[in-house]
Design a protein around this motif. Sequence first.
Motif, PDB file in Angstrom:
ATOM      1  N   GLY A  50       0.816  -1.213   0.000  1.00 43.64           N
ATOM      2  CA  GLY A  50       0.000   0.000   0.000  1.00 43.64           C
ATOM      3  C   GLY A  50       0.844   1.254   0.000  1.00 43.64           C
ATOM      4  O   GLY A  50       2.057   1.231   0.181  1.00 43.64           O
ATOM      5  N   GLN A  51       0.193   2.366  -0.188  1.00 39.94           N
ATOM      6  CA  GLN A  51       0.874   3.651  -0.306  1.00 39.94           C
ATOM      7  C   GLN A  51       1.569   4.050   0.991  1.00 39.94           C
ATOM      8  O   GLN A  51       2.649   4.588   0.958  1.00 39.94           O
ATOM      9  CB  GLN A  51      -0.124   4.748  -0.694  1.00 39.94           C
ATOM     10  N   ASN A  52       0.955   3.833   2.120  1.00 47.95           N
ATOM     11  CA  ASN A  52       1.536   4.278   3.374  1.00 47.95           C
ATOM     12  C   ASN A  52       2.797   3.497   3.741  1.00 47.95           C
ATOM     13  O   ASN A  52       3.583   3.948   4.544  1.00 47.95           O
ATOM     14  CB  ASN A  52       0.516   4.177   4.514  1.00 47.95           C
ATOM     15  N   GLY A  53       2.954   2.336   3.161  1.00 49.19           N
ATOM     16  CA  GLY A  53       4.112   1.527   3.472  1.00 49.19           C
ATOM     17  C   GLY A  53       5.343   1.906   2.657  1.00 49.19           C
ATOM     18  O   GLY A  53       6.413   1.402   2.898  1.00 49.19           O
ATOM     19  N   GLN A  54       5.215   2.779   1.668  1.00 48.97           N
ATOM     20  CA  GLN A  54       6.344   3.150   0.820  1.00 48.97           C
ATOM     21  C   GLN A  54       7.241   4.158   1.536  1.00 48.97           C
ATOM     22  O   GLN A  54       6.762   5.086   2.166  1.00 48.97           O
ATOM     23  CB  GLN A  54       5.843   3.758  -0.498  1.00 48.97           C
ATOM     24  N   ALA A  55       8.547   3.964   1.408  1.00 48.44           N
ATOM     25  CA  ALA A  55       9.506   4.910   1.987  1.00 48.44           C
ATOM     26  C   ALA A  55       9.503   6.183   1.143  1.00 48.44           C
ATOM     27  O   ALA A  55       9.487   6.130  -0.069  1.00 48.44           O
ATOM     28  CB  ALA A  55      10.907   4.304   2.010  1.00 48.44           C
ATOM     29  N   THR A  56       9.462   7.295   1.789  1.00 41.58           N
ATOM     30  CA  THR A  56       9.496   8.573   1.082  1.00 41.58           C
ATOM     31  C   THR A  56      10.802   9.283   1.402  1.00 41.58           C
ATOM     32  O   THR A  56      11.530   8.902   2.312  1.00 41.58           O
ATOM     33  CB  THR A  56       8.311   9.472   1.503  1.00 41.58           C
ATOM     34  N   SER A  57      11.070  10.350   0.647  1.00 41.43           N
ATOM     35  CA  SER A  57      12.312  11.075   0.868  1.00 41.43           C
ATOM     36  C   SER A  57      12.323  11.751   2.238  1.00 41.43           C
ATOM     37  O   SER A  57      13.381  12.043   2.770  1.00 41.43           O
ATOM     38  CB  SER A  57      12.517  12.109  -0.241  1.00 41.43           C
ATOM     39  N   GLN A  58      11.130  12.018   2.831  1.00 44.56           N
ATOM     40  CA  GLN A  58      11.104  12.611   4.167  1.00 44.56           C
ATOM     41  C   GLN A  58      11.490  11.602   5.238  1.00 44.56           C
ATOM     42  O   GLN A  58      11.830  11.976   6.344  1.00 44.56           O
ATOM     43  CB  GLN A  58       9.704  13.182   4.498  1.00 44.56           C
ATOM     44  N   GLN A  59      11.442  10.318   4.937  1.00 44.18           N
ATOM     45  CA  GLN A  59      11.790   9.288   5.905  1.00 44.18           C
ATOM     46  C   GLN A  59      13.273   8.925   5.861  1.00 44.18           C
ATOM     47  O   GLN A  59      13.757   8.196   6.704  1.00 44.18           O
ATOM     48  CB  GLN A  59      10.962   8.035   5.663  1.00 44.18           C
ATOM     49  N   VAL A  60      13.994   9.424   4.873  1.00 41.05           N
ATOM     50  CA  VAL A  60      15.415   9.130   4.726  1.00 41.05           C
ATOM     51  C   VAL A  60      16.206  10.408   4.980  1.00 41.05           C
ATOM     52  O   VAL A  60      15.923  11.448   4.412  1.00 41.05           O
ATOM     53  CB  VAL A  60      15.733   8.594   3.317  1.00 41.05           C
ATOM     54  N   GLU A  61      17.188  10.309   5.863  1.00 41.02           N
ATOM     55  CA  GLU A  61      18.037  11.448   6.170  1.00 41.02           C
ATOM     56  C   GLU A  61      19.471  11.096   5.787  1.00 41.02           C
ATOM     57  O   GLU A  61      19.954  10.004   6.075  1.00 41.02           O
ATOM     58  CB  GLU A  61      17.972  11.750   7.670  1.00 41.02           C
ATOM     59  N   TYR A  62      20.135  12.002   5.088  1.00 38.57           N
ATOM     60  CA  TYR A  62      21.528  11.806   4.697  1.00 38.57           C
ATOM     61  C   TYR A  62      22.417  12.649   5.606  1.00 38.57           C
ATOM     62  O   TYR A  62      22.263  13.857   5.678  1.00 38.57           O
ATOM     63  CB  TYR A  62      21.749  12.188   3.234  1.00 38.57           C
ATOM     64  N   ILE A  63      23.330  11.990   6.272  1.00 39.62           N
ATOM     65  CA  ILE A  63      24.230  12.680   7.195  1.00 39.62           C
ATOM     66  C   ILE A  63      25.593  12.822   6.510  1.00 39.62           C
ATOM     67  O   ILE A  63      26.277  11.821   6.267  1.00 39.62           O
ATOM     68  CB  ILE A  63      24.363  11.888   8.513  1.00 39.62           C
ATOM     69  N   PRO A  64      25.972  14.062   6.168  1.00 43.60           N
ATOM     70  CA  PRO A  64      27.247  14.236   5.469  1.00 43.60           C
ATOM     71  C   PRO A  64      28.430  13.928   6.378  1.00 43.60           C
ATOM     72  O   PRO A  64      28.362  14.114   7.594  1.00 43.60           O
ATOM     73  CB  PRO A  64      27.230  15.706   5.055  1.00 43.60           C
ATOM     74  N   ARG A  65      29.515  13.432   5.759  1.00 43.94           N
ATOM     75  CA  ARG A  65      30.741  13.127   6.493  1.00 43.94           C
ATOM     76  C   ARG A  65      31.919  13.757   5.764  1.00 43.94           C
ATOM     77  O   ARG A  65      32.081  13.568   4.562  1.00 43.94           O
ATOM     78  CB  ARG A  65      30.979  11.624   6.580  1.00 43.94           C
ATOM     79  N   SER A  66      32.714  14.501   6.486  1.00 48.67           N
ATOM     80  CA  SER A  66      33.938  15.053   5.919  1.00 48.67           C
ATOM     81  C   SER A  66      34.939  15.265   7.040  1.00 48.67           C
ATOM     82  O   SER A  66      34.566  15.346   8.211  1.00 48.67           O
ATOM     83  CB  SER A  66      33.658  16.361   5.187  1.00 48.67           C
ATOM     84  N   GLN A  67      36.194  15.351   6.644  1.00 52.39           N
ATOM     85  CA  GLN A  67      37.244  15.572   7.623  1.00 52.39           C
ATOM     86  C   GLN A  67      38.366  16.347   6.951  1.00 52.39           C
ATOM     87  O   GLN A  67      38.639  16.160   5.765  1.00 52.39           O
ATOM     88  CB  GLN A  67      37.760  14.237   8.154  1.00 52.39           C
ATOM     89  N   ASP A  68      39.015  17.226   7.724  1.00 52.25           N
ATOM     90  CA  ASP A  68      40.117  18.029   7.211  1.00 52.25           C
ATOM     91  C   ASP A  68      41.451  17.349   7.494  1.00 52.25           C
ATOM     92  O   ASP A  68      41.645  16.765   8.571  1.00 52.25           O
ATOM     93  CB  ASP A  68      40.121  19.418   7.854  1.00 52.25           C
ATOM     94  N   PHE A  69      42.352  17.446   6.511  1.00 52.40           N
ATOM     95  CA  PHE A  69      43.697  16.903   6.635  1.00 52.40           C
ATOM     96  C   PHE A  69      44.667  17.890   5.999  1.00 52.40           C
ATOM     97  O   PHE A  69      44.270  18.814   5.298  1.00 52.40           O
ATOM     98  CB  PHE A  69      43.826  15.552   5.909  1.00 52.40           C
ATOM     99  N   TYR A  70      45.937  17.634   6.215  1.00 51.79           N
ATOM    100  CA  TYR A  70      46.972  18.407   5.536  1.00 51.79           C
ATOM    101  C   TYR A  70      47.598  17.552   4.446  1.00 51.79           C
ATOM    102  O   TYR A  70      47.762  16.341   4.603  1.00 51.79           O
ATOM    103  CB  TYR A  70      48.053  18.873   6.520  1.00 51.79           C
ATOM    104  N   ALA A  71      47.939  18.207   3.337  1.00 53.12           N
ATOM    105  CA  ALA A  71      48.559  17.520   2.206  1.00 53.12           C
ATOM    106  C   ALA A  71      49.496  18.486   1.498  1.00 53.12           C
ATOM    107  O   ALA A  71      49.281  19.699   1.518  1.00 53.12           O
ATOM    108  CB  ALA A  71      47.499  17.018   1.238  1.00 53.12           C
ATOM    109  N   VAL A  72      50.508  17.931   0.868  1.00 53.00           N
ATOM    110  CA  VAL A  72      51.347  18.699  -0.045  1.00 53.00           C
ATOM    111  C   VAL A  72      50.770  18.477  -1.432  1.00 53.00           C
ATOM    112  O   VAL A  72      50.579  17.334  -1.861  1.00 53.00           O
ATOM    113  CB  VAL A  72      52.820  18.247   0.025  1.00 53.00           C
ATOM    114  N   LEU A  73      50.464  19.573  -2.122  1.00 51.94           N
ATOM    115  CA  LEU A  73      49.805  19.500  -3.422  1.00 51.94           C
ATOM    116  C   LEU A  73      50.741  20.008  -4.502  1.00 51.94           C
ATOM    117  O   LEU A  73      51.372  21.051  -4.352  1.00 51.94           O
ATOM    118  CB  LEU A  73      48.532  20.339  -3.412  1.00 51.94           C
ATOM    119  N   LYS A  74      50.807  19.269  -5.586  1.00 48.49           N
ATOM    120  CA  LYS A  74      51.640  19.674  -6.715  1.00 48.49           C
ATOM    121  C   LYS A  74      50.788  19.629  -7.974  1.00 48.49           C
ATOM    122  O   LYS A  74      50.380  18.561  -8.424  1.00 48.49           O
ATOM    123  CB  LYS A  74      52.840  18.750  -6.866  1.00 48.49           C
TER     124      LYS A  74
END
Length: 149
Positions: A50-74
């Motif tokens: 049924g319709q109520n059983g379908q996952a919607t975009s409001q039921q899914v949350e995306y948690i971003p992940r990032s981290q800072d590092f140091y690098a030598v860039l060429k």
Amino acid sequence: MASFISANDEAWFSESATQWFDTFKRLITVHKEPIKKIKNNTNTQLFGYGQNGQATSQQVEYIPRSQDFYAVLKYNNNQDLNLIADINAYVASQNYVTMIVDSIARDYISKEKTEKIVFDGKSFNVISSGTVKYYFTKQYYEFIIKEIT
């Protein structure tokens, strides 16, 4: 076994590699694939029925992940010209960047999917695996990255 380099010289070279990295390092941000979190479903019907059983975009949350590092860039500014026969013209190859990081950054980049690496206001994709570079007792890892256009 005898060595051509004394222990003092080896320590000096290793310290020089550390100073080189500390002198030329720049901050980069490594973005990983976000974590998908399913929010608590308050539907009374079974999922998939049924319709109520379908996952919607409001039921899914995306948690971003990032981290800072140091690098030598060429930046690789040596552009090779390649002949493209279909258009009968010489076209410059893409610019690549060589990124040198320590073992902590290498582990983070290599584990799971890395979506992009950001620095200088630009985004880059990793196109190689981390190649180890030895500086006597010091180890760094080199990645080749390409700008996202």
